[in-house]
Write an enzyme that holds these catalytic residues in place. Structure first.
Site, PDB file in Angstrom:
ATOM      1  N   ASN A   1       0.796  -1.228   0.000  1.00 45.65           N
ATOM      2  CA  ASN A   1       0.000   0.000   0.000  1.00 45.65           C
ATOM      3  C   ASN A   1       0.827   1.276   0.000  1.00 45.65           C
ATOM      4  O   ASN A   1       0.288   2.369   0.153  1.00 45.65           O
ATOM      5  CB  ASN A   1      -0.952   0.001   1.191  1.00 45.65           C
TER       6      ASN A   1
ATOM      7  N   VAL B   1       0.980   6.892  -0.455  1.00 48.18           N
ATOM      8  CA  VAL B   1       0.291   5.990   0.467  1.00 48.18           C
ATOM      9  C   VAL B   1      -1.130   5.735  -0.024  1.00 48.18           C
ATOM     10  O   VAL B   1      -1.860   6.673  -0.336  1.00 48.18           O
ATOM     11  CB  VAL B   1       0.240   6.610   1.887  1.00 48.18           C
ATOM     12  N   CYS B   2      -1.496   4.460  -0.087  1.00 49.01           N
ATOM     13  CA  CYS B   2      -2.844   4.079  -0.481  1.00 49.01           C
ATOM     14  C   CYS B   2      -3.647   3.792   0.780  1.00 49.01           C
ATOM     15  O   CYS B   2      -3.563   2.715   1.366  1.00 49.01           O
ATOM     16  CB  CYS B   2      -2.807   2.842  -1.382  1.00 49.01           C
ATOM     17  N   LEU B   3      -4.368   4.794   1.227  1.00 48.64           N
ATOM     18  CA  LEU B   3      -5.209   4.688   2.412  1.00 48.64           C
ATOM     19  C   LEU B   3      -6.514   5.379   2.052  1.00 48.64           C
ATOM     20  O   LEU B   3      -6.514   6.577   1.728  1.00 48.64           O
ATOM     21  CB  LEU B   3      -4.519   5.355   3.609  1.00 48.64           C
TER      22      LEU B   3
END
Length: 184
Positions: free
Chosen positions: A104, A111-113
């Site tokens: 992620n 950042v993949c959030l």
């Protein structure tokens, strides 16, 4: 009459200086909300926050996450936060400054959030984002990756994924990519 205005302006300047703020600099709504959020932070024990530009620049800060369990146990990961004046109506911009082998987080630090993108709502705050970052290290998500290679390995061979994470955190190559040491 002109002197009267000069005296009024001088009193305003003196009042501004007495508050410890530069004269004429008003805080944006985003700064006020961020100040409130930071004063109410309830950080996990694995996390610290610092202000590299000093306490006068609350809009830019760093968060260090040191996971105490999971694949990333023993690592130290630094995130920079840039908060816009329109916060909380738009999420902070968060980048991982530590090169990490993670499904992620890509190699550029993006950042993949979900709460930093489509699921952001003004009721969320910095504390929520910090807990989200901690959660990424406790439970990496291979279903919504930025690093597709790491996600594929996590999905197909969790033991190899763990080995790759250890190698990367110790300062080594995973495939053709070198990762500097980030173990504490």
């Amino acid at each position: 009459m002109i002197k009267l205005f000069k005296i009024k302006d001088q009193k305003k300047d003196d009042a501004g200086n007495a508050n410890g703020r530069p004269v004429g600099k008003k805080q944006s709504a985003g700064e006020l909300r961020l100040h409130k959020d930071i004063s109410e932070l309830n950080l996990p024990k694995t996390t610290t926050i610092s202000f590299p530009n000093g306490k006068d620049d609350l809009m830019n800060f760093e968060v260090v996450v040191r996971p105490d369990e999971g694949y990333y146990l023993g690592g130290m990961f630094v995130f920079s936060f840039q908060v816009s004046p329109s916060y909380p109506y738009e999420p902070p911009k968060v980048k991982c400054k530590t090169k990490v082998y993670h499904p992620n987080i890509d190699l550029e630090g993006n950042v993949c959030l979900n709460i930093l993108r489509e699921d952001w709502k003004p009721v969320l705050n910095i504390n929520t984002v910090i807990y989200g970052l901690n959660h990424l290290f406790m439970d990496p998500n291979d279903e919504d990756p930025l690093n597709h290679d790491a996600a594929a390995v996590l999905r197909s061979n969790p033991k190899l994924f763990e080995s790759n994470v250890r190698r990367a955190m110790s300062g080594g190559y995973v495939g053709q990519i070198y990762f500097p040491r980030c173990c504490v």
